[in-house]
Write an enzyme that holds these catalytic residues in place. Structure first.
Site, mmCIF file in Angstrom:
data_model
loop_
_atom_site.group_PDB
_atom_site.id
_atom_site.type_symbol
_atom_site.label_atom_id
_atom_site.label_comp_id
_atom_site.label_asym_id
_atom_site.label_seq_id
_atom_site.Cartn_x
_atom_site.Cartn_y
_atom_site.Cartn_z
ATOM 1 N N GLU A 98 -18.206 9.891 0.134
ATOM 2 C CA GLU A 98 -17.849 9.917 -1.281
ATOM 3 C C GLU A 98 -18.714 8.952 -2.081
ATOM 4 O O GLU A 98 -19.171 9.249 -3.182
ATOM 5 C CB GLU A 98 -16.357 9.609 -1.445
ATOM 6 N N VAL A 152 1.032 -13.520 4.278
ATOM 7 C CA VAL A 152 1.750 -13.473 5.554
ATOM 8 C C VAL A 152 0.770 -13.831 6.663
ATOM 9 O O VAL A 152 -0.325 -13.287 6.726
ATOM 10 C CB VAL A 152 2.321 -12.067 5.793
ATOM 11 N N GLY A 163 0.833 -1.201 0.000
ATOM 12 C CA GLY A 163 0.000 0.000 0.000
ATOM 13 C C GLY A 163 0.870 1.254 0.000
ATOM 14 O O GLY A 163 2.057 1.211 -0.356
ATOM 15 N N GLN A 211 -1.316 9.870 3.909
ATOM 16 C CA GLN A 211 -0.160 10.711 4.208
ATOM 17 C C GLN A 211 0.627 10.184 5.404
ATOM 18 O O GLN A 211 1.854 10.199 5.397
ATOM 19 C CB GLN A 211 -0.614 12.150 4.471
#
Lengths: 431, 431
Positions: free
Chosen positions: A169, A78, A12, A319
């Site tokens: 959204e 994993v 990601g 971020q």
């Protein structure tokens, strides 16, 4: 001397940033993901609402890292990390490491109601988005042929659960889909019949934003015809709809054929395998350098880490993941060179959510922005961060195209992988 | 007077052309398809080989026909046609008609070996293409992690069964995928390990083409590294590979993890429901005006119809379907106006098949063309016929992009619809 082995779990925003920051340094990096693509999750709702194609918001991880000769990519599952033996446990083997960066993110969580999943898919992966798209478009198709009025109303009721950025959204995108798709393409059903309802258990939507921005988002959603209901708790979901409790404690029933779950996420269970303290959400409580206590060689970043700054936990946004990935990579390089590590400090550039065509809310650097300007900022930033020149070009074209024409580019009902299992058989009559 | 009711079964090239030709005429048209999209089948192999996204080659049928107010579109399953009562039988009802156009096409056929399907998917629908893409990309991923040399060789052996246009185009696309993808993206596997084998039971590939063109196609495929084996009959397919009989009668075994079936198609079973004479392939033998004998109100067009011209049956290609669709629509208009119908005459513009970058064979108007010129012609014609300005632009960009960069735009492994059934659960650890 053998170069240090760095294993990164998750491709990601966090894992990919860490991998790129370690390119061309004297380390051997293995990045493991259980999908073959990096997903630009902030645009996932556009795939779910038929605006973009899956490939527009995803790039093969090994393509992104193809030129970084010290990095290899593995498609694998994993199951845990053995901190004591410095080894990552796969479902088909193990991988030793000198340093490990755990960046496996979140998955959809139904808070103990796993049975709800089949009626209300979440929105975390491409497969989720394709499934939501399929259900939404099929609801319109079935409504067009339905003669019973009650059933047609149920088919044209779209419920989004959860008033965070994803829910807002998605609700906005559904409202626009309904408005513009119904306008010309159907004969029996009408725009005013289709309802989009956004349910939020808390007191306001977009709780991560300033209160004024939450209010602006409600106003913009309502302009699009979305019904926003806060203080409304979902008590059960079944194949016919949603049961809920209203703010004044009354029981209510919403009949709906399309329910999307945007209400809960939980940390990857790999976190538990570490055997270290987790916070209430299951996140790993990390040191100031993002390492696991007593294990300076093991980092946890992104949505999986718990670190407080200015008295509050850092949020699960891209971020934080990207800055954490860059910081962990820098710390590994410092340790190899015998330098001291610094302390991680998150630089908050702000948050934003889009609501529709020319509609959004944003808080860049603490300022408040809403409507067209916020939407422009959103557009620019999302294109900027979208991986790969090719994807940027295609998405720009799709957006420009649908802005001009009000059309959606990816209105496909597909079943894909499932076709050898439970869907209508391809050999059946086609008509 | 009520306008005549026309029911069109199938939204492929034939059905869609017929619908468009009836727009704005005094008839009420219902087009029924069991998918929501018109599929540009000639480019399906590009989705299967990760060059294009599904949405690039498919458009919602109701969008294409949105402005034709006398046409409605229904997503439904047709199970048969009751010629005597002029009624189309659906799995959930019936639809009366004054005229019917049957254009339901072909589906993949395993000649009695239905068990082969799970090991060797066909290539007729978008779901097929997504499944082939998934298997192909997964084979590379698994090979990268495989340490056993025999197993790695099996994972990197791609077998395409059937040397018609689909098989040739897919084999060429696999060969290019292998060559350019392996070059940078993988660390453990090498291009020379990956093999693409094209199996054809007959004496030559592309039997619909002139013999010289078949030879040219073999040469161009071999330049790309494809092994072309004619006169080779598949005797069984299982999860480990393919058993076959060589031209000299010997038994042989090909170990392979990715087998695609392009060898057989059969007419939609709706044809049988008519109770009229069919040819050996199950096609409906039609009159010179494409109507069913003794039923001037019922037309069969495209791949489902059997009509001989110049001593040979018309082939199952998009041009025959489109010209047939236009002719059936014209005949309906003639009957309504009380004019006589004409006789259908197929105008053969030629056939073509692409083999790879700058490689193709084509026979425009009977001329022979191969290599770069044939490829340019192919490119131009396919873009021309691709439905929708938007799709044309996106596909042009994808092709231009991959021509420049040798990259593929849609290298995604997704499971889509299946995720509530048999695939790894989305809530499992992501790594």
């Amino acid at each position: 001397m053998e170069p240090a082995r760095v294993v990164i779990i998750g491709g990601g925003f966090g894992g990919l940033t860490a991998a790129k920051a370690l390119a061309r340094h004297p380390v051997r990096v293995t990045l493991i993901d259980r999908t073959n693509h990096h997903l630009f999750q902030p645009l996932l709702y556009q795939v779910a609402s038929a605006g973009l194609s899956p490939a527009d918001i995803a790039s093969p991880i090994r393509s992104i890292l193809a030129r970084q000769k010290n990095i290899e990519v593995q498609l694998a599952n994993v199951v845990g990390i053995d901190l004591a033996n410095k080894s990552v446990t796969l479902d088909d083997g193990a991988l030793p490491y000198d340093y490990v960066i755990l960046a496996a993110g979140m998955h959809t969580n139904y808070f103990g109601h796993d049975g709800w999943e089949q009626y209300a898919p979440g929105l975390k992966s491409l497969d989720d988005a394709i499934e939501v798209r399929r259900r939404t478009l099929l609801a319109f198709e079935h409504a067009e042929r339905e003669t019973d009025e009650t059933e047609r109303k149920r088919l044209l009721t779209f419920v989004v659960i959860g008033g965070g950025a994803t829910g807002v959204e998605l609700a906005g995108a559904f409202a626009e889909l309904r408005r513009f798709v119904l306008r010309h393409d159907f004969r029996a059903i009408h725009p005013q019949e289709a309802r989009v309802i956004l349910l939020e258990a808390g007191g306001r939507i977009l709780p991560a934003f300033h209160e004024a921005m939450s209010g602006s988002a409600v106003k913009q959603l309502e302009e699009l015809g979305v019904v926003v209901r806060t203080g409304t708790r979902v008590t059960s979901i079944d194949e016919r709809g949603v049961s809920l409790t209203t703010p004044d404690g009354a029981e209510e029933r919403l009949e709906s054929a399309s329910v999307v779950w945007g209400a809960g996420v939980a940390v990857s269970p790999i976190a538990r395998s570490l055997g270290v303290p987790l916070d209430k959400q299951g996140r790993v409580i990390v040191e100031a350098d993002l390492s696991v206590p007593s294990h300076p060689e093991a980092f946890v970043i992104g949505d999986m880490m718990r670190l407080d700054q200015d008295g509050a936990p850092l949020p699960g946004v891209s971020q934080v993941a990207m800055q954490g990935g860059a910081f962990a990579a820098k710390s590994i390089r410092a340790s190899i060179d015998g330098r001291a590590r610094g302390r991680f400090h998150y630089f908050d550039k702000g948050i934003m959510a889009t609501i529709g065509r020319s509609r959004a809310v944003a808080e860049p650097f603490g300022f408040e922005l809403s409507g067209f300007l916020a939407w422009l900022a959103w557009l620019f930033i999302h294109l900027w961060y979208l991986i790969g020149f090719r994807n940027r070009m295609i998405v720009m074209f799709e957006w420009f195209w649908s802005y001009l024409t009000y059309k959606r580019g990816a209105r496909l009902i597909t079943w894909s992988g499932s076709h050898l299992e439970a869907k209508p058989h391809p050999d059946e009559p086609r008509g």
